[in-house]
Design a protein around this motif. Structure first.
Motif, short mmCIF file in Angstrom:
data_model
loop_
_atom_site.label_atom_id
_atom_site.label_comp_id
_atom_site.label_asym_id
_atom_site.label_seq_id
_atom_site.Cartn_x
_atom_site.Cartn_y
_atom_site.Cartn_z
N ALA A 1 48.95 -27.16 -1.89
CA ALA A 1 49.04 -25.72 -2.16
C ALA A 1 49.79 -24.98 -1.05
N PRO A 2 50.35 -23.81 -1.37
CA PRO A 2 50.96 -22.98 -0.34
C PRO A 2 49.94 -22.62 0.75
N CYS A 3 50.41 -22.50 1.97
CA CYS A 3 49.57 -22.15 3.13
C CYS A 3 48.44 -23.15 3.33
N SER A 4 48.73 -24.41 3.18
CA SER A 4 47.69 -25.44 3.16
C SER A 4 46.84 -25.50 4.43
N SER A 5 47.42 -25.33 5.60
CA SER A 5 46.61 -25.45 6.82
C SER A 5 45.59 -24.32 6.94
N GLU A 6 46.01 -23.09 6.67
CA GLU A 6 45.08 -21.96 6.71
C GLU A 6 44.05 -22.08 5.59
#
Length: 93
Positions: free
Chosen positions: A15-20
Motif C-alpha cells: 500500500a501507499p505510505c507503507s512504513s507509516e
C-alpha cells in the motif's frame, strides 16, 4: 470479521505510505484495536487507493486525524496517507 496481523502487514507492504501505515497498524493492534477490513478500492496505472478499517476509535494520538460524520449520524475518525503511489485511508469506527 477480524483480520490477522500477518495478513494485514502483507497488504500494508504493498500500500501507499507503507512504513507509516505499518507503524499505525502495529500500535493499534498492540493496544487492543482490531482490523476489520483492508481492501484495495482502485488500482490505476498512476494511482492506488486502499481503505483500512479498525473496529474501534484510535488507541493512540496521531497527527492528521480528522473527525467525520456519516449520514446516519455515526461519527468516525480517519487518517489519509498519500505518496507518489496513491492513497491509504485509515478509518476508525
Amino acid at each position: 470479521m477480524v483480520l490477522s496481523m500477518n495478513d494485514v502487514l502483507l497488504i500494508a507492504a504493498e500500500a501507499p505510505c507503507s512504513s507509516e501505515l505499518m507503524e499505525i497498524i502495529k500500535n493499534e493492534i498492540k493496544n487492543g484495536n482490531a482490523v476489520t477490513s483492508f481492501d484495495i478500492i482502485t488500482s490505476l496505472p498512476d494511482e492506488t487507493y486502499y481503505i483500512l478499517r479498525f473496529r474501534d476509535m484510535p488507541k493512540e494520538n496521531y497527527r492528521c486525524v480528522k473527525e467525520h460524520h456519516k449520514k446516519n449520524g455515526i461519527d468516525y475518525k480517519a487518517i489519509l496517507l498519500t505518496d507518489s503511489n496513491g492513497c491509504t485511508e485509515i478509518r476508525f469506527n
